[in-house]
Design a protein around this motif. Structure first.
Motif, PDB file in Angstrom:
ATOM      1  N   GLU A 149      41.390  38.380  34.497  1.00  0.00           N
ATOM      2  CA  GLU A 149      41.732  39.732  34.639  1.00  0.00           C
ATOM      3  C   GLU A 149      40.971  40.347  33.865  1.00  0.00           C
ATOM      4  N   HIS A 161      41.439  40.309  39.112  1.00  0.00           N
ATOM      5  CA  HIS A 161      41.939  41.641  38.964  1.00  0.00           C
ATOM      6  C   HIS A 161      41.027  42.634  37.880  1.00  0.00           C
ATOM      7  N   ILE A 162      40.589  43.228  38.746  1.00  0.00           N
ATOM      8  CA  ILE A 162      39.775  44.358  37.970  1.00  0.00           C
ATOM      9  C   ILE A 162      40.187  45.787  37.798  1.00  0.00           C
ATOM     10  N   TYR A 163      40.164  46.221  36.681  1.00  0.00           N
ATOM     11  CA  TYR A 163      40.712  47.679  36.375  1.00  0.00           C
ATOM     12  C   TYR A 163      39.785  48.361  35.256  1.00  0.00           C
ATOM     13  N   LYS A 198      42.091  42.326  43.291  1.00  0.00           N
ATOM     14  CA  LYS A 198      42.799  43.630  43.134  1.00  0.00           C
ATOM     15  C   LYS A 198      41.910  44.502  42.212  1.00  0.00           C
ATOM     16  N   GLY A 199      41.915  45.789  42.669  1.00  0.00           N
ATOM     17  CA  GLY A 199      41.143  46.681  41.864  1.00  0.00           C
ATOM     18  C   GLY A 199      41.169  48.235  42.557  1.00  0.00           C
ATOM     19  N   GLU A 200      40.408  49.220  41.878  1.00  0.00           N
ATOM     20  CA  GLU A 200      40.510  50.544  42.386  1.00  0.00           C
ATOM     21  C   GLU A 200      39.514  50.448  43.666  1.00  0.00           C
ATOM     22  N   TRP A 210      35.745  51.594  43.071  1.00  0.00           N
ATOM     23  CA  TRP A 210      34.976  50.326  42.503  1.00  0.00           C
ATOM     24  C   TRP A 210      34.770  49.560  43.687  1.00  0.00           C
ATOM     25  N   TRP A 211      35.658  49.108  44.400  1.00  0.00           N
ATOM     26  CA  TRP A 211      35.340  48.279  45.603  1.00  0.00           C
ATOM     27  C   TRP A 211      34.334  48.839  46.452  1.00  0.00           C
ATOM     28  N   TYR A 216      41.045  41.674  49.768  1.00  0.00           N
ATOM     29  CA  TYR A 216      41.175  42.713  48.707  1.00  0.00           C
ATOM     30  C   TYR A 216      42.360  43.755  48.762  1.00  0.00           C
ATOM     31  N   LYS A 258      44.090  49.024  44.362  1.00  0.00           N
ATOM     32  CA  LYS A 258      45.184  49.450  43.044  1.00  0.00           C
ATOM     33  C   LYS A 258      45.091  50.883  42.908  1.00  0.00           C
TER      34      LYS A 258
END
Length: 913
Positions: free
Chosen positions: A828, A853-855, A877-879, A882-883, A901, A904
C-alpha cells in the motif's frame, strides 16, 4: 552361297520354327496350369479374408457391449494385425483383377500368385488365433481422472479464491470419506480395481494398495474427513514423486495432524450469499413484499454455502410473504456474539470446568475453558475470530443444540426474543427453567416474584430500558450461580439481592446509573467473579472486602471531586488487601487526577500484597511506581507467575491498545510507555524482556530504538508501535546491530509521526535480527527517504504500508542486492506526492504479491510488473485518473492487469494493519 551353306541355313530355320512352336506350347500349358492353381488359391484367400473380417466384427461387438471392461494387450495386437492384413488383401485383390486376363507376363503374375498363397497362410493363422478361448476382455485400470460436474462458483470470489489456492498447491481419484476406516480402505482398493475376493486381513489389503501405488504419481481426494487417518496404515505410500493427498474436513485439528498446508474456506460475503440465495429461489423473490424478508433469511445463513443451499431450497416452496415471515422467525438468532473471557467465567461459575479451591486455581479452570472453546472451534461448532476475542454459534448448530436441550431436564432454557415480553411468559417457564437468557430483547420490566428455585443462570444484559428490579424478584433464586446485568439501566439492586447466597459470578459492568452496591453484597460470600467497571460506584466499596473467595475483580477508579458537591472520601486500602485469593485484577481509571494522587498507596500497599495475582491491568502515572512494584514483586520478573499484564505507564489511554489489533492471535503481555518528562531508567529494562507487545509514545530523547534499551531486552517483543518520538532518526543502525541478534521475535513494526526519521535500518545486521518481521507500517514520517540501506529487510516482509511520507521517491533502488520480493503479499502506497518508482530493478520477481493499493501518488507512472513476474496478483486498486495515465511496455500487459484493476473513488481510509 554354297549348297552346304544353304542346307545349314535351312536346317537352322526349320529348327528355329520347331523350337519356337515347342516353347509356345510349353508356355501355354504352364500358363493354363498356373491359372487354375491361382484361381483356387485366390478364392480360398477371399473366403478366409471374409471369415477374418466377420470374426473381427463379432469381437468388436462384444467389446461395445461390455463398457465396464477393456481389451487385453494380446487382443489389441491381434486386432492391429487383422487391420493390416485386410488392407493387404484389398490391395492384392485389385492387382489380381487387373492382371487376371493378361497372359504375356507369366513371371510377373507368378509373383502375385506367390503373394496370394503367403497372405492366405497369414489370414488362416489370424483366424486360428482370433478364437480367444480364454477370452480377451479384462477389467479396466483406474481412470487417471474422474470428471465430475462441480457447481459454478466463478461469481463467488470467496470460494473461487480458496479453490485457486488449492490448485496452486497441486501444481508443483476421488474417494468419499467414511467414518469406518476399513470402508475407506476397501473403497480405495475397489477404485484401484484390486482383486478383493481373498482380501484377508486389513494389513494385507494395505500391502496390495501400497504395491499398486508404489512408484506411481497419484492424487487422492478424501472428502468430509471426520477423524484422524493413518495414511500408511491404509496403504498410501509416501512417494517422493509429487504425489498429493487432498482432504476436506470441518475439524481443524485433523488438518494439523495430517496436512502440510491448509486452506481455510471462509464464509461467503453478504453479497455473495444473497446472490446464491437468489439463484436458488428464482422468481419467488418477486412475490409481493418477499424480497426484504428473503434478504434477512439469507443473512441468517451466516455465509455458509451448504446452509444457503438448504434454506433456499426450503424457502422456494413458500408462496406468500406470511410463510416467508414464519420461516424467518424459525431461523432467528437469540445471541449472535459472546466474549470468550466472559463465557469462560460463566462456565467456571457453574463448575463446568471443575472445582476451584486453594489447590486448583481459577486460572487453571479458565485455561481449561479456553481449551474447550478451541476444540469447539476446531470442530466447527463455534465460529471465532483469529484472536478468539469473540465467538458465535451458527444458526444450524444453535437449532440442533436447542433440540437436544429440550429433551434434557437439566438443560431447560428460557430464551427471549426482541418481541418477547415477560408478561407473555408462562409461570411454568420461570419455574422449570434452569437458565434464562433475555439478552438485548428491549426488556423494560421484570415480574414481581417469579418462582425460580431451579434457576442457575440469569442473563439480562444489553437491556438499557430495564430501569428497576422489583424488590422481591430474587427471593426464590437461592441456587443462582451467574447473574449478568451488563449495560442495563438499573440504578440500584433490590433488597432480595441478599438471597443470592450461592452466586459465583456477578456482572454489573457499564451500568452507568448504578452509584452504589448494597451492604447485603457481603452476604454473597461465595462470589468469585465481580465486574463493576463503568459504573458510578465510588472506589472502593468497603463491603467488597468481605468477599474473601473472590478470584476476579474488575473495578473502575471513580472518585468525584469535592468541587461537585461530594464529600472527599478516604480509601480503605485494606479492602482489596483482604482478597487474598484474588488472581485477576483490572482497575480502569476514570478519575485520572485523583488516581495520580492515590496511585502510590493503592499500588504499593494493595497490589503488592496480593500473593496469588496472575493477571493485572493497571495505569502507572509515574515510572517510579512500576519500579517500586517490581522491586517488591521480584517473582514477577519471570514469565510463570504474572502470566498476563497490560501496563500503561505515563499517560492513561481510553482507547484499546492499537498494536494488539494487528495480531491474529491473543497477546497477554502489553506495555504502553508514554514519556512524561522523566528520563527512562533501568526499570523499564526489567519489563521489556517479558513484554510481547510494546507501544512507545512521545519519547523525544532517543535517536534510535536501541539507544533506549539494550538489544536483548527487546528480543521477546512481537509487535512494536513507535509514535511521536521527535528525535528518532533510525530504528536500528549498524553501530549496535552488526554482531548482536536484535528484535529476533518482532513480527509487526508500526512507525507514526516521527518527524526526523530517515531510515528504518542502516547497515548490515545479523542473520537472526528482524528475521520474523512480516509487517511494516510507516505513516507521517516527512523526512523518510528509504526503508533500508540494505534490501535484506524486504526478504521476510509480507505487508508493507507507507502513507504520507513525502520525501520517498523510490521504494527499491537498483543496487543489485535485493533479490526477489518473494514473500510480499500486500503493498500500500498512499498520499506520497513525489513517489515515482516502486522498483528500479525490473528483474525482481513478485511471486507472492496479491494486492496493490495506490492512492495520491501522481508521479508513479509505471508499474514493475509483467505477465510472468506477478502471477498471484489479484487486485490493483487506485484512482481512475492515475490508472489511465500509467505507461506500459505494450497493450498486452495493460489488458492483462486491466482485469484485476478496481477504481477507487472514495477517500482511502486505512484500517489496522
Amino acid at each position: 552361297m554354297s549348297l552346304e551353306s544353304f542346307a545349314l541355313n535351312g536346317f537352322a530355320s526349320a529348327a528355329g520354327n520347331i523350337v519356337s512352336d515347342g516353347i509356345e506350347g510349353l508356355v501355354s500349358f504352364a500358363s493354363g496350369k498356373l491359372l487354375r492353381t491361382s484361381e483356387h488359391d485366390y478364392g480360398t484367400l477371399k473366403r478366409a479374408a471374409a471369415l477374418l473380417q466377420a470374426q473381427r466384427d463379432d469381437n468388436e461387438r462384444r467389446v461395445q457391449q461390455n463398457k465396464t471392461k477393456t481389451t487385453s494387450s494380446y487382443y489389441n495386437q491381434w486386432l492391429n494385425s487383422v487391420m493390416i492384413i485386410l488392407e493387404e488383401v484389398e490391395t492384392l485383390k485389385a492387382q489380381y483383377e487387373q492382371e487376371r486376363n493378361l497372359l504375356s507376363n507369366v513371371v510377373n503374375r507368378s509373383h502375385i500368385f506367390e503373394r496370394v498363397q503367403q497372405i492366405s497362410q497369414e489370414v488362416h493363422v489370424l483366424l486360428k488365433h482370433g478364437q480367444f478361448q480364454a477370452g480377451f476382455l479384462v477389467d479396466k485400470p483406474p481412470d487417471p481422472i474422474v470428471k465430475m460436474s462441480p457447481p459454478d462458483i466463478k461469481m463467488f470470489h470467496t470460494l473461487q479464491e480458496q479453490l485457486e489456492k488449492i490448485l496452486q498447491f497441486l501444481s508443483t481419484d476421488r474417494v468419499s470419506m467414511e467414518s469406518n476406516k476399513e470402508m475407506l480402505q476397501l473403497e480405495i482398493a475397489r477404485r484401484l480395481k484390486l482383486n478383493l475376493q481373498d482380501k484377508g486381513p486389513l494389513d494385507r489389503v494395505a500391502e496390495s494398495i501400497s504395491e499398486e501405488l508404489k512408484d506411481k504419481k497419484y492424487l487422492l481426494l478424501l472428502d468430509d474427513v471426520m477423524d484422524f487417518i493413518d495414511l500408511q496404515a491404509i496403504g498410501i505410500p509416501g512417494n517422493n514423486n509429487g504425489s498429493k493427498v487432498v482432504l476436506t474436513t470441518e475439524f481443524r485439528h485433523i488438518c494439523h495432524s495430517i496436512a502440510d498446508k491448509m486452506v481455510k474456506v471462509n464464509p461467503l460475503s453478504s453479497d455473495e450469499a444473497w446472490l446464491m440465495f437468489q439463484q436458488i429461489v428464482t422468481d419467488k423473490i418477486d412475490l409481493p413484499d418477499v424480497e426484504p424478508v428473503a434478504q434477512q433469511v439469507a443473512e441468517e445463513c451466516d455465509g455458509l454455502p451448504l446452509l444457503v443451499n438448504i434454506v433456499a431450497n426450503s424457502f422456494k416452496l413458500k408462496n406468500s410473504v406470511d410463510e416467508w415471515r414464519n420461516g424467518l422467525e424459525e431461523l432467528r438468532n437469540w445471541s449472535e456474539v459472546e466474549i470468550p473471557d466472559y463465557l469462560v467465567k460463566c462456565w467456571a461459575a457453574e463448575r463446568f470446568l471443575g472445582s476451584i479451591d486453594d489447590r486448583r486455581s481459577f486460572r487453571t479452570a479458565c485455561d481449561k475453558g479456553y481449551a474447550i472453546l478451541g476444540h469447539l472451534s476446531n470442530v466447527s461448532l463455534l465460529h471465532t475470530d483469529k484472536k478468539m476475542e469473540h465467538v458465535h454459534v451458527s444458526n444450524m448448530v444453535r437449532q440442533v443444540a436447542f433440540h437436544i436441550s429440550s429433551e434434557e431436564n437439566d438443560c431447560k432454557f428460557l430464551i427471549g426474543e426482541t418481541k418477547t415480553s415477560t408478561a407473555s411468559l408462562e409461570v411454568n417457564d420461570w419455574e422449570q427453567a434452569k437458565r434464562i437468557f433475555m439478552i438485548d430483547t428491549k426488556l423494560d420490566h421484570l415480574p414481581n416474584t417469579p418462582r425460580c428455585s431451579m434457576l442457575l443462570s440469569l442473563l439480562l444484559q444489553k437491556n438499557p430500558d430495564l430501569k428497576t428490579i422489583p424488590p422481591l424478584f430474587f427471593r426464590t433464586m437461592k441456587k443462582l450461580l451467574v447473574l449478568n446485568l451488563y449495560s442495563t439501566g438499573i440504578g440500584s439492586l433490590p433488597p432480595s439481592f441478599e438471597c443470592l447466597t450461592g452466586l459465583k459470578a456477578l456482572f454489573l459492568n457499564n451500568c452507568t446509573s448504578l452509584t452504589s452496591l448494597p451492604l447485603q453484597i457481603e452476604k454473597l460470600c461465595l462470589l468469585e467473579v465481580l465486574d463493576i467497571q463503568g459504573c458510578k460506584i465510588i472506589f472502593i466499596p468497603p463491603s467488597i472486602g468481605k468477599l474473601v473467595y473472590l478470584r476476579c475483580l474488575k473495578v473502575s477508579y471513580y472518585k468525584p471531586s469535592s468541587q461537585n458537591g461530594c464529600e472527599e472520601l478516604e480509601v480503605d486500602y485494606n479492602v482489596i488487601s483482604r482478597l487474598s485469593r484474588l488472581e485477576e485484577l483490572e482497575i480502569d481509571v476514570i478519575s485520572c487526577a485523583q488516581w495520580c494522587i492515590e496511585a502510590t498507596n493503592i499500588i504499593l500497599h494493595v497490589i503488592a500484597s496480593l500473593e496469588k495475582l496472575t493477571s493485572l491491568k493497571i495505569y502507572f502515572p509515574k515510572l517510579e511506581l512500576l519500579q517500586n512494584l517490581l522491586e517488591n514483586k521480584t517473582e514477577w520478573q519471570g514469565r510463570q507467575k504474572l502470566t498476563s499484564f497490560w501496563f500503561f505507564v505515563g499517560r492513561p489511554s481510553s482507547n484499546p491498545p492499537e498494536i494488539l489489533d494487528c495480531f491474529n492471535y491473543k497477546i497477554n503481555r502489553y506495555l504502553r510507555y508514554c514519556h512524561n518528562g522523566n528520563d527512562h531508567s533501568s526499570t523499564i529494562s526489567n519489563v521489556f524482556p517479558e513484554t510481547d507487545a510494546l507501544e512507545l509514545i512521545g519519547h523525544d530523547n532517543i535517536r534510535c530504538l536501541l539507544d533506549f534499551i539494550q538489544a536483548p531486552g527487546l528480543n521477546r517483543v512481537r509487535g512494536c508501535l513507535v509514535e511521536g518520538c521527535n528525535s528518532m532518526e533510525l530504528v536500528v543502525d549498524d553501530n549496535n546491530a552488526r554482531d548482536t541478534n536484535i528484535l529476533s521475535s518482532l513480527e509487526q513494526l508500526h512507525l507514526r509521526n516521527l518527524p526526523v526519521l530517515r531510515s528504518i535500518l542502516e547497515g548490515p545486521i545479523s542473520e537472526r535480527s528482524l528475521s520474523k518481521l512480516h509487517t511494516i507500517v510507516v505513516e507521517s514520517c516527512p523526512m523518510l527517504t528509504k526503508i533500508s540501506s540494505d534490501g535484506l529487510i524486504f526478504a521476510t516482509i509480507k505487508k508493507l504500508v507507507i502513507q504520507n511520507c513525502s520525501k520517498i521517491e523510490v521504494l527499491i533502488m537498483n543496487t543489485g542486492g535485493y533479490g526477489s520480493m518473494q514473500n510480499l503479499e500486500i503493498l500500500e502506497l498512499l498520499d506520497m506526492a513525489q513517489f515515482r518508482t516502486i522498483s528500479e530493478d525490473t528483474s525482481l520477481a513478485w511471486s507472492q504479491l496479491k494486492e496493490l493499493h495506490i492512492y495520491k501518488c501522481p508521479e508513479l507512472k509505471m508499474l514493475p510488473f509483467k505477465k510472468g513476474n506477478a502471477k498471484e496478483l489479484k487486485l490493483i486498486k487506485g484512482e481512475q485518473t492515475w490508472w489511465d495515465a500509467l505507461e506500459w511496455e505494450n497493450n498486452e500487459i495493460r489488458e492483462h492487469f486491466q482485469s484485476i484493476y478496481i477504481p477507487k473513488v472514495s477517500v482511502f481510509l486505512r484500517g489496522p494493519a
